[in-house]
Motif scaffolding. Sequence first.
Motif, PDB file in Angstrom:
ATOM      1  N   SER A  11      26.051 -38.864 -93.263  1.00 51.59           N
ATOM      2  CA  SER A  11      27.395 -38.818 -93.838  1.00 51.59           C
ATOM      3  C   SER A  11      28.270 -37.886 -92.996  1.00 51.59           C
ATOM      4  CB  SER A  11      27.340 -38.339 -95.296  1.00 51.59           C
ATOM      5  OG  SER A  11      28.622 -38.408 -95.896  1.00 51.59           O
ATOM      6  N   PRO A  12      28.544 -38.280 -91.746  1.00 54.21           N
ATOM      7  CA  PRO A  12      29.328 -37.403 -90.858  1.00 54.21           C
ATOM      8  C   PRO A  12      30.728 -37.107 -91.377  1.00 54.21           C
ATOM      9  CG  PRO A  12      29.063 -39.605 -89.914  1.00 54.21           C
ATOM     10  CD  PRO A  12      28.143 -39.525 -91.081  1.00 54.21           C
ATOM     11  N   SER A  13      31.309 -38.026 -92.160  1.00 60.19           N
ATOM     12  CA  SER A  13      32.645 -37.756 -92.709  1.00 60.19           C
ATOM     13  C   SER A  13      32.617 -36.600 -93.698  1.00 60.19           C
ATOM     14  CB  SER A  13      33.198 -39.016 -93.391  1.00 60.19           C
ATOM     15  OG  SER A  13      32.364 -39.408 -94.470  1.00 60.19           O
ATOM     16  N   ASN A  14      31.443 -36.356 -94.284  1.00 65.38           N
ATOM     17  CA  ASN A  14      31.267 -35.225 -95.195  1.00 65.38           C
ATOM     18  C   ASN A  14      30.483 -34.083 -94.547  1.00 65.38           C
ATOM     19  OD1 ASN A  14      32.551 -36.311 -97.604  1.00 65.38           O
ATOM     20  ND2 ASN A  14      30.851 -37.779 -97.650  1.00 65.38           N
ATOM     21  N   TYR A  15      30.279 -34.188 -93.244  1.00 71.31           N
ATOM     22  CA  TYR A  15      29.658 -33.135 -92.449  1.00 71.31           C
ATOM     23  C   TYR A  15      28.209 -32.840 -92.832  1.00 71.31           C
ATOM     24  CZ  TYR A  15      34.586 -32.455 -91.378  1.00 71.31           C
ATOM     25  OH  TYR A  15      35.899 -32.677 -91.016  1.00 71.31           O
ATOM     26  N   TRP A  16      27.421 -33.877 -93.087  1.00 70.89           N
ATOM     27  CA  TRP A  16      25.996 -33.666 -93.281  1.00 70.89           C
ATOM     28  C   TRP A  16      25.199 -34.903 -92.884  1.00 70.89           C
ATOM     29  CZ3 TRP A  16      23.398 -36.988 -96.463  1.00 70.89           C
ATOM     30  CH2 TRP A  16      24.100 -37.625 -97.487  1.00 70.89           C
ATOM     31  N   ASN A  17      23.981 -34.678 -92.423  1.00 74.98           N
ATOM     32  CA  ASN A  17      23.047 -35.741 -92.061  1.00 74.98           C
ATOM     33  C   ASN A  17      21.641 -35.282 -92.429  1.00 74.98           C
ATOM     34  OD1 ASN A  17      24.928 -37.563 -90.587  1.00 74.98           O
ATOM     35  ND2 ASN A  17      25.078 -35.819 -89.179  1.00 74.98           N
ATOM     36  N   GLY A  18      20.772 -36.239 -92.758  1.00 76.06           N
ATOM     37  CA  GLY A  18      19.415 -35.853 -93.143  1.00 76.06           C
ATOM     38  C   GLY A  18      18.375 -36.884 -92.761  1.00 76.06           C
ATOM     39  N   ARG A  19      17.147 -36.404 -92.615  1.00 75.46           N
ATOM     40  CA  ARG A  19      16.048 -37.312 -92.250  1.00 75.46           C
ATOM     41  C   ARG A  19      14.751 -36.855 -92.915  1.00 75.46           C
ATOM     42  NH1 ARG A  19      16.160 -37.703 -86.430  1.00 75.46           N
ATOM     43  NH2 ARG A  19      17.480 -39.526 -86.834  1.00 75.46           N
ATOM     44  N   GLY A  40      -2.072 -35.832 -92.403  1.00 76.18           N
ATOM     45  CA  GLY A  40      -0.768 -36.042 -91.804  1.00 76.18           C
ATOM     46  C   GLY A  40       0.198 -34.958 -92.205  1.00 76.18           C
ATOM     47  N   ALA A  41       1.486 -35.288 -92.158  1.00 74.53           N
ATOM     48  CA  ALA A  41       2.509 -34.288 -92.474  1.00 74.53           C
ATOM     49  C   ALA A  41       3.783 -34.965 -92.946  1.00 74.53           C
ATOM     50  CB  ALA A  41       2.797 -33.422 -91.249  1.00 74.53           C
ATOM     51  N   ILE A  42       4.504 -34.235 -93.787  1.00 67.22           N
ATOM     52  CA  ILE A  42       5.835 -34.643 -94.245  1.00 67.22           C
ATOM     53  C   ILE A  42       6.832 -33.663 -93.641  1.00 67.22           C
ATOM     54  CG2 ILE A  42       7.325 -35.047 -96.239  1.00 67.22           C
ATOM     55  CD1 ILE A  42       4.727 -35.220 -97.924  1.00 67.22           C
ATOM     56  N   LYS A  43       7.912 -34.175 -93.060  1.00 65.64           N
ATOM     57  CA  LYS A  43       8.929 -33.320 -92.443  1.00 65.64           C
ATOM     58  C   LYS A  43      10.304 -33.710 -92.962  1.00 65.64           C
ATOM     59  CE  LYS A  43       6.205 -32.804 -88.202  1.00 65.64           C
ATOM     60  NZ  LYS A  43       6.166 -33.003 -86.737  1.00 65.64           N
ATOM     61  N   VAL A  44      11.094 -32.708 -93.313  1.00 67.63           N
ATOM     62  CA  VAL A  44      12.453 -32.928 -93.791  1.00 67.63           C
ATOM     63  C   VAL A  44      13.403 -32.120 -92.911  1.00 67.63           C
ATOM     64  CG1 VAL A  44      14.062 -32.666 -95.713  1.00 67.63           C
ATOM     65  CG2 VAL A  44      11.678 -33.309 -96.162  1.00 67.63           C
ATOM     66  N   ASP A  45      14.482 -32.765 -92.466  1.00 63.52           N
ATOM     67  CA  ASP A  45      15.472 -32.123 -91.591  1.00 63.52           C
ATOM     68  C   ASP A  45      16.861 -32.487 -92.103  1.00 63.52           C
ATOM     69  OD1 ASP A  45      17.066 -31.133 -89.573  1.00 63.52           O
ATOM     70  OD2 ASP A  45      15.932 -32.049 -87.938  1.00 63.52           O
ATOM     71  N   VAL A  46      17.591 -31.502 -92.612  1.00 60.89           N
ATOM     72  CA  VAL A  46      18.938 -31.740 -93.146  1.00 60.89           C
ATOM     73  C   VAL A  46      19.908 -30.760 -92.484  1.00 60.89           C
ATOM     74  CG1 VAL A  46      20.390 -31.832 -95.198  1.00 60.89           C
ATOM     75  CG2 VAL A  46      17.971 -32.460 -95.356  1.00 60.89           C
ATOM     76  N   ASN A  59      27.298 -23.838 -89.896  1.00 60.53           N
ATOM     77  CA  ASN A  59      26.081 -24.613 -89.705  1.00 60.53           C
ATOM     78  C   ASN A  59      24.975 -24.115 -90.615  1.00 60.53           C
ATOM     79  OD1 ASN A  59      26.067 -26.634 -87.309  1.00 60.53           O
ATOM     80  ND2 ASN A  59      27.264 -24.896 -86.550  1.00 60.53           N
ATOM     81  N   VAL A  60      24.424 -25.008 -91.415  1.00 54.64           N
ATOM     82  CA  VAL A  60      23.249 -24.698 -92.233  1.00 54.64           C
ATOM     83  C   VAL A  60      22.255 -25.829 -92.010  1.00 54.64           C
ATOM     84  CG1 VAL A  60      22.327 -24.309 -94.533  1.00 54.64           C
ATOM     85  CG2 VAL A  60      24.618 -23.496 -93.973  1.00 54.64           C
ATOM     86  N   ARG A  61      21.033 -25.464 -91.656  1.00 56.54           N
ATOM     87  CA  ARG A  61      20.032 -26.497 -91.374  1.00 56.54           C
ATOM     88  C   ARG A  61      18.731 -26.195 -92.101  1.00 56.54           C
ATOM     89  NH1 ARG A  61      18.287 -28.691 -85.332  1.00 56.54           N
ATOM     90  NH2 ARG A  61      17.118 -30.550 -86.043  1.00 56.54           N
ATOM     91  N   LEU A  62      18.212 -27.206 -92.762  1.00 52.70           N
ATOM     92  CA  LEU A  62      16.928 -27.104 -93.446  1.00 52.70           C
ATOM     93  C   LEU A  62      15.881 -27.848 -92.631  1.00 52.70           C
ATOM     94  CD1 LEU A  62      15.111 -26.591 -96.021  1.00 52.70           C
ATOM     95  CD2 LEU A  62      15.852 -28.873 -96.758  1.00 52.70           C
ATOM     96  N   LEU A  63      14.830 -27.139 -92.223  1.00 56.29           N
ATOM     97  CA  LEU A  63      13.706 -27.740 -91.516  1.00 56.29           C
ATOM     98  C   LEU A  63      12.424 -27.380 -92.260  1.00 56.29           C
ATOM     99  CD1 LEU A  63      14.661 -26.907 -87.823  1.00 56.29           C
ATOM    100  CD2 LEU A  63      14.376 -29.206 -88.743  1.00 56.29           C
ATOM    101  N   THR A  64      11.742 -28.362 -92.798  1.00 52.98           N
ATOM    102  CA  THR A  64      10.514 -28.073 -93.534  1.00 52.98           C
ATOM    103  C   THR A  64       9.391 -28.999 -93.073  1.00 52.98           C
ATOM    104  OG1 THR A  64      10.808 -29.663 -95.339  1.00 52.98           O
ATOM    105  CG2 THR A  64      11.941 -27.549 -95.551  1.00 52.98           C
ATOM    106  N   LYS A  65       8.171 -28.531 -93.260  1.00 54.82           N
ATOM    107  CA  LYS A  65       6.986 -29.336 -92.928  1.00 54.82           C
ATOM    108  C   LYS A  65       5.895 -29.054 -93.947  1.00 54.82           C
ATOM    109  CE  LYS A  65       3.401 -30.070 -89.422  1.00 54.82           C
ATOM    110  NZ  LYS A  65       2.849 -29.639 -88.108  1.00 54.82           N
ATOM    111  N   LYS A  66       5.266 -30.105 -94.419  1.00 49.85           N
ATOM    112  CA  LYS A  66       4.173 -29.992 -95.376  1.00 49.85           C
ATOM    113  C   LYS A  66       2.976 -30.783 -94.854  1.00 49.85           C
ATOM    114  CE  LYS A  66       1.913 -29.378 -99.285  1.00 49.85           C
ATOM    115  NZ  LYS A  66       1.389 -28.056 -99.698  1.00 49.85           N
ATOM    116  N   ASP A  67       1.889 -30.084 -94.546  1.00 50.43           N
ATOM    117  CA  ASP A  67       0.676 -30.761 -94.098  1.00 50.43           C
ATOM    118  C   ASP A  67      -0.026 -31.397 -95.298  1.00 50.43           C
ATOM    119  OD1 ASP A  67       0.946 -30.082 -91.380  1.00 50.43           O
ATOM    120  OD2 ASP A  67       0.096 -28.098 -91.752  1.00 50.43           O
TER     121      ASP A  67
END
Length: 271
Positions: free
Chosen positions: A151-159, A175-181, A188-196
């Motif tokens: 949502s670049p018009s609202n200044y955020w993106n996530g995966r 395996g692993a779960i990864k979240v990047d927002v 700038n605020v960025r969330l980077l998480t990983k769960k094995d």
Amino acid sequence: MSRTSALSSFVESTPPGELADVTKAIKSILGDDAVTGELTPAFEKYNEEQFSTTKLPGGSAEVLVSPYNSLGDGRYYDVESQSSFAFDHATGRASAVQSHVLESKHDDLVKSFVKCLSTHTKEHYPKSSLGVFPIEEDSQIAIVTVANKYSPSNYWNGRWRSSYVYDPSSNSISGAIKVDVHYYEDGNVRLLTKKDVSVSVGGGASAGEVLKQIATAERKYQEDLNKAFASLSEGAFKALRRQLPITRQKIEWEKISGYRLGQDIGGGRSR
């Protein structure tokens, strides 16, 4: 650090959905459009690690680019469409589609995984792409999901990325779960998480039983993230804000720039 290494680090740390913007910024700063060729290895590493997606020519569904379905020389394959394709890592475009029939001793299991994973992702993700690929000389199966929301018009993106390796011989799933927002409005605020993730299933487990374990792990992680966000909002973030006293005194707004917050608004004495 060399120029190429420095520029590659920018590419490899790019937030979701912003690779084109970062590439454009690099070209603008250097005044060099030819830098794309220099960064080709970085683009390839980024696209494979991020499970980038692309549409095949004439197709509507997005297919995955990952280390699990790489054929080498810039070509990848897709199980569902039974095709392989060339992928331009700089532009994100697929071309030169060819027939590619999967040859695996786990062929039936792979197809069952694709069907069950498709049901799982449709139930839990608004928009996602998936892939199931035999790996390690056909001894294991990689199960991959990526869900993007931009949502670049609202200044955020996530995966959201999740990848698991199922070993039929040991009935193990790892395996692993990864979240990047990334939020970037007025800062700038960025969330980077990983769960094995590491779980096991019974001998001769079906694809449905394996996906049930995966779904449970992903649901638990989502719940943990929600709790963490609530805790931050009510705890750490609130502690960062100065608590102003309630004095029931009128604020003279025309003098607001001259107030010393801790004393004048709170009714304390001036020094």
